[in-house]
Design a protein around this motif. Structure first.
Motif, mmCIF file in Angstrom:
data_model
loop_
_atom_site.group_PDB
_atom_site.id
_atom_site.type_symbol
_atom_site.label_atom_id
_atom_site.label_comp_id
_atom_site.label_asym_id
_atom_site.label_seq_id
_atom_site.Cartn_x
_atom_site.Cartn_y
_atom_site.Cartn_z
ATOM 1 N N TYR B 145 1.060 -1.047 -0.058
ATOM 2 C CA TYR B 145 0.018 -0.163 0.052
ATOM 3 C C TYR B 145 1.013 1.322 -0.188
ATOM 4 O O TYR B 145 0.730 2.237 -0.559
ATOM 5 N N LEU B 148 1.970 1.318 -3.766
ATOM 6 C CA LEU B 148 0.888 1.563 -4.852
ATOM 7 C C LEU B 148 -0.257 2.323 -4.630
ATOM 8 O O LEU B 148 -1.028 2.932 -5.279
ATOM 9 N N ALA B 149 -0.477 2.469 -3.039
ATOM 10 C CA ALA B 149 -1.313 3.505 -2.654
ATOM 11 C C ALA B 149 -2.988 3.145 -3.059
ATOM 12 O O ALA B 149 -3.116 1.927 -3.564
ATOM 13 N N ARG B 151 -3.708 3.585 -6.262
ATOM 14 C CA ARG B 151 -3.567 3.370 -7.765
ATOM 15 C C ARG B 151 -4.339 2.135 -8.249
ATOM 16 O O ARG B 151 -4.851 2.000 -9.356
#
Lengths: 726, 384
Positions: B145, B148-149, B151
């Motif tokens: 996370y 790539l959060a 996205r």
């Protein structure tokens, strides 16, 4: 949510904050846990927010941590301009903030709600959500003590980061030095197991870091240093904490190289040893340069021969050696006849070619330990060492070499498609220790060389007139010896060998030279001459043939039928490739019984080439011939090779027998030889037995065969046969 | 053929039937790919699947679960072939590290691989199937996370054996691996919704000493001692290592969150020293509450799930839905109650088909665009 449940949330956040040592993970982890507990989907932290005097307008900040938003993650650490209303306000939980939050320019999610949590007065945490997560807890006030805790943790972690960064910079610097050092560096633990090496180590040794880790540095040892060297090295380190010096090590490819090594102990503040650090450089090139300088200083560039300076050094060494050993040395001063004419008429290039060829020929004439030097021009000097102790013998040796040189240098020279002729004039002077000064020796050699020139060139001349006379006499003797065999001047005398019951066992055939004018020439005089000139080979064959004819003749008489005949074999004769064939043919031609022929070898023959000796002896043993080891005890008398040789008999040298009754040392040596012979299953015979006491002593110790004046001198055949019948 | 026919349950894992079904689909979709779900009882049939797919050159990934979910049923035979018209990007990682630094490096590599695929493609879901024996799933999720959060959306479940014995349970066309993760990057997919409906009761106990996925103390007493008392009190039975999981499901741990949600951790194994192991780690040194026989609000769970699905995807009537149902939840509620939940889910959503599996841990967010979390005791639902 019950109020009881607030504490675990706060506890988790406090523990998270307290677990971090560095600002970046502190902010990231705290942000993660805040999102985790509040269900906001993203958030960011800004530290060092400039003081906000007004509530509107914009301010430039930096995002120090971001979690949950892909666009904001991309601008971590970069400056970003945000509305003061977002970043400078006090703690609050707000919804319907789409317009304000659009300043973040997030494309993945359209945020409408935010939770603002100030960190002290200069930092801000902003949590973001598309929809405000439900909660009935007063998050902003509830989290206040956690944020105060976070503010202090940020300060502590910043200090720690600065400190760590200092250490990291220092470490990086040291690492850079370690990595880029041109010197090889090797670090071992206290037990001398390699922990780390640098790239220069790999470059110099050929071993990669993985190949040496955990290994003992001794794996690099070249084998050139003995145990004491390493013991002293480690003792030095133990006592002084340091060692420095030259060491020869071995590369992975097997190449041995010289290095300059510096080893230091590394201890902690309590003095406990943790590491050894070795730094070294490959000094092969330096050594090569030194060798080159040495070569230029001590060698003649044209011929590669030692120059005058090195000649002087070698002569001094030769003087010292002579003084210790009592052996003579000789200086041969060589000058080429008519060299100047060649040089002048054919040019310097041809002259130089000639000098180079002369140097090569000179070098081929001498032994490894001798020196050939060029003084300059066409003057060369040869230094011969380790000649005989007797002056006459030494002079003879020197003369032999001088003649060899004269002969070789007089051979035609093919230089640049032309053939040239030159001859040398050679002056010789003997020296023994420091009896004469170095200058005198050189001067005398020079003088002798001029005498040679005066005598008509292409000549060898000794400085000492007496010696010159002796050399000339010796040359005459050599000339006469060449014809002695065909003029039948050589003959054999026979000395009887007896057992302890006074029964004849046989005889030793001894070579004599009956000269028409000189009378009976001493074997000590002509046999070395025969050896040196190679005449010993035909003479030895004649002795063998004569002895075998006699053995065959003795077969017809009962009193001589079982007698053995011992024949001395010289080194040159034994080493000739067809020696075995010669003996075989002689036995066949004469019809002699091989078992009665006893060949006497000396230790020097055997030691010259043990394997060849054993092979030849075995072949001859198959024919039935027996072997006796002559002069035993005077050489190495090594049990090791004695065990390997197919010998039948050992002959105790007369030098031990002479004082056997009075000298306890000689008695002990003889006893030992007899015991050794018994152990090896060999017969033993003593030579030089002159008294009854000697005979009795030997008999009582186990030696039951004798030869010596007590039983009979060497006599001509008729006298010998007569004595048997007497 | 329309989109509603991409999930196919075959009652027999038999080469001919598989090949026939795949060949039919391949004729329509040449880029066809398959994610297969197998029940533990059919674990030996992985090679049959691999051979069938290899023969047709159809890319294959899949996992083995304790049981399958089909509409309102739990099944221990057959196979689900969850098909893609075009096989999305996938990666199978085996033998994941447990050391923190190596885990960070490994997840960074996974994130980089994913990042290379996501340029300019909206609505992606990172669908993850972990081996349940991986002890640091939550940490890996946190790390992913961070990279790539938002996205991508996050969803997934844990595969493996309900006996919690190590077992190679993840596969692709050639390999069957354990201690790994299978990643699928689903395109045009809006993620999953997750819900459990567990509620903590007042006067909870605290787990006071935790490390990784191991809990050693409850209320400052050895964890097992407390468990023995609880089981004796509620069931009059003695808890042992053998029967521990059956009772442990009734006394799960909860990580209390400020949004009234509890993150459930079901202890599944008893260590020799009396410590308890959960599927999925708990944050280091965290204080957990012990949920004594928690009440499960089924209606609330189903409501939240259907509402969440609608928020994500709009109307899901007649759609094919994917559902993972936690094995621990089934043990806690009992099979009749769990089956009722399944039936109700299918009914409420009006889905044409519900396909899925009994899982050993679940991944998702309980709100739209929420922080992805690793759960136990939940239902995870998504549109296929």
């Amino acid at each position: 949510m019950e109020h009881d449940d607030v504490l675990p949330v706060l506890y988790d956040l406090v523990v998270t904050i307290g677990s971090e040592l560095s600002v970046k993970p502190l902010l990231t982890r705290t942000l993660q846990r805040l999102l985790y507990h509040t269900s906001y989907s993203a958030g960011f932290v800004c530290l060092n927010v400039p003081p906000c005097k007004a509530e509107d307008g914009q301010v430039e900040v930096r995002l120090d941590a971001v979690v949950g938003d892909f666009d904001l993650v991309g601008v971590i650490g970069k400056p970003i301009v945000l509305p003061r209303a977002l970043i400078c306000q006090s703690a609050s939980r707000e919804t319907e903030q789409t317009a304000l939050l659009s300043a973040l320019r997030c494309t993945q999610t359209q945020y409408k709600s935010c939770l603002r949590l100030p960190i002290n007065h200069s930092g801000m945490i902003v949590l973001l959500a598309a929809e405000m997560p439900e909660t009935n807890l007063p998050l902003t006030t509830m989290l206040q003590p956690v944020l105060a805790h976070l503010a202090k943790a940020v300060i502590l972690c910043s200090h720690n980061d600065a400190y760590t960064s200092g250490l990291v910079n220092q470490r990086d610097l040291l690492e850079k030095v370690f990595e880029s050092s041109y010197s090889g560096v090797m670090i071992t633990d206290a037990d001398r197991h390699i922990v780390e090496v640098n790239p220069a180590f790999t470059r110099i040794t050929g071993y990669s870091s993985e190949e040496v880790q955990g290994k003992d540095p001794h794996m690099l040892a070249s084998g050139r240093h003995d145990h004491d060297f390493y013991r002293e090295l480690w003792e030095d380190i133990g006592n002084n904490g340091h060692w420095e010096g030259e060491i020869w090590n071995r590369r992975k490819n097997g190449e041995v190289y010289p290095g300059w090594l510096n080893i230091n102990r590394v201890c902690d503040s309590t003095g406990t040893l943790h590491y050894y650090v070795g730094m070294f450089s490959d000094i092969s090139k330096r050594k090569q340069a030194e060798a080159q300088i040495h070569h230029l200083a001590f060698y003649d560039p044209l011929t590669e021969l030692p120059n005058r300076r090195l000649l002087i050094e070698r002569l001094q060494q030769a003087f010292s050696f002579g003084a210790r050993s009592g052996q003579h040395g000789a200086v041969l001063f060589i000058d080429l006849d008519n060299f100047k004419t060649i040089n002048d008429t054919k040019g310097h290039e041809t002259g130089d070619l000639l000098l180079s060829e002369v140097a090569r020929r000179l070098t081929s004439c001498v032994r490894d330990g001798d020196t050939v030097a060029r003084l300059g021009g066409d003057e060369f000097v040869v230094v011969l060492e380790s000649l005989k102790t007797g002056a006459d013998e030494a002079a003879a040796q020197a003369d032999l070499v001088a003649e060899k040189i004269r002969d070789l240098l007089s051979q035609p020279y093919r230089l640049a498609e032309y053939v040239y002729h030159t001859t040398p004039s050679i002056g010789v002077v003997l020296f023994l220790g420091h009896r004469q000064s170095l200058d005198d020796v050189m001067k005398h050699a020079d003088t002798a060389m001029y005498q040679a020139k005066t005598a008509g060139r292409n000549t060898v001349r000794f400085y000492d007139p007496v010696m010159q006379a002796s050399i000339e006499a010796r040359a005459d003797l050599e000339e006469e010896l060449r014809y002695a065999l065909e003029l039948q001047q050589l003959c054999l005398h026979y000395q009887i060998q007896m057992d302890s019951r006074n029964r004849p066992l046989g005889a030793e055939a001894l070579l004599r030279w009956q000269h028409p004018e000189r009378g009976l020439v001493s074997p000590a005089q002509f046999i070395p001459l025969a050896e040196e000139t190679g005449l010993i080979v035909p003479i030895g064959l004649w002795v063998l043939q004569t002895a075998c004819v006699l053995l065959n003749n003795w077969q017809g008489d009962a009193s001589t039928r079982d007698l053995t005949l011992a024949v001395n074999v010289s080194a040159k004769q034994f080493r000739s490739p067809d020696f075995v064939t010669q003996v075989q043919r002689t036995l066949v031609d004469t019809g002699a019984k091989p078992s009665l022929l006893k060949l006497e070898l000396t230790e020097s023959i055997v030691l010259e080439n043990v394997e060849d000796t054993i092979a030849k002896m075995r072949e001859l043993k198959l024919l039935g011939v027996s072997f006796s080891m002559d002069d035993f005890g005077t050489g190495y008398s090594s049990l090791q090779y004695l065990k390997r040789l197919p010998l039948d008999q050992i002959k105790i040298d007369q030098s031990f027998v002479r004082d056997i009754v009075n000298d306890p040392n000689d008695a002990a040596i003889v006893r030992t030889i007899i015991v050794m012979s018994e152990v090896l299953g060999l017969n033993v015979i003593a030579e030089g037995v002159e008294t009854q006491a000697q005979r009795d002593f030997l008999d009582s110790r186990g030696c039951h065969a004798f030869q010596g004046y007590l039983f009979g001198r060497p006599v001509p055949l008729q006298d010998f046969e007569a004595s048997l019948k007497a | 053929m329309n989109i509603a026919n991409m999930m196919h349950y075959l009652p027999q894992v038999e080469a001919g039937a598989i090949e026939q079904k795949l060949a039919e689909l391949q004729a329509l979709y040449p880029g066809l790919g398959v994610c297969a779900l197998l029940p533990e009882a059919e674990k030996e049939k992985v090679s049959v699947l691999q051979a069938a797919c290899a023969g047709l050159k159809v890319p294959l990934v899949g996992a083995i679960f304790p049981a399958l979910v089909k509409d309102g049923l739990f099944l221990t035979s057959g196979v689900w072939l969850l098909c893609f018209k075009k096989m999305p990007h996938y990666a199978l990682y085996a033998d994941l590290p447990t050391d923190a630094a190596e885990t960070e490096r490994a997840t960074e590599k996974m994130a980089n691989d994913i990042r290379a695929q996501i340029d300019h493609i909206p609505d992606l879901t990172l669908f993850m199937l972990f081996d349940a024996m991986v002890p640091n799933i939550a940490s890996m999720l946190d790390n992913l996370y961070l990279q790539l959060a938002n996205r991508v959306h996050y969803a997934g479940a844990n595969a493996g054996s309900e006996s919690f014995q190590p077992m190679p349970c993840l596969f692709d066309g050639e390999r069957t691996v354990q201690n790994g993760v299978l990643l699928l990057l689903l395109t045009a997919h809006k993620g999953a919704i997750l819900e459990h409906g567990y509620h903590s009761n007042p006067h909870t106990s605290y787990a006071t000493s935790t490390s990784g996925n191991c809990i050693s103390q409850i209320d400052w007493r050895p964890a097992f001692e407390v468990y023995q008392e609880l089981v004796r009190e509620h069931y009059g039975e003695e808890v042992t290592a053998e029967n521990f999981y059956q009772y442990g499901v009734h006394f799960p741990f909860g990580i209390v969150r400020a949004n009234h949600h509890v993150l459930v951790r079901i202890p599944v194994m008893l260590a020799e020293d009396g410590s308890l192991f959960c599927v999925g780690e708990v944050p280091a040194n965290s204080v957990l509450t012990l949920l004594k026989a928690p009440t499960v609000r089924t209606v609330e769970t189903l409501h939240n799930l259907t509402e969440g699905l609608a928020k994500l995807n709009g109307d899901v009537a007649d759609a094919e839905l994917l559902l993972f149902y936690c094995a621990g939840r089934r043990l806690h509620l009992g099979i009749p109650m769990s089956t009722t939940e399944l039936e109700a889910f299918a009914e409420l959503t009006h889905a044409s088909q519900v396909a899925g599996a009994l899982s050993l841990g679940e991944i998702g967010g309980s709100t739209v665009h929420g922080y992805p979390l690793f759960h136990n005791a939940t239902l995870v639902a998504a549109r296929w």
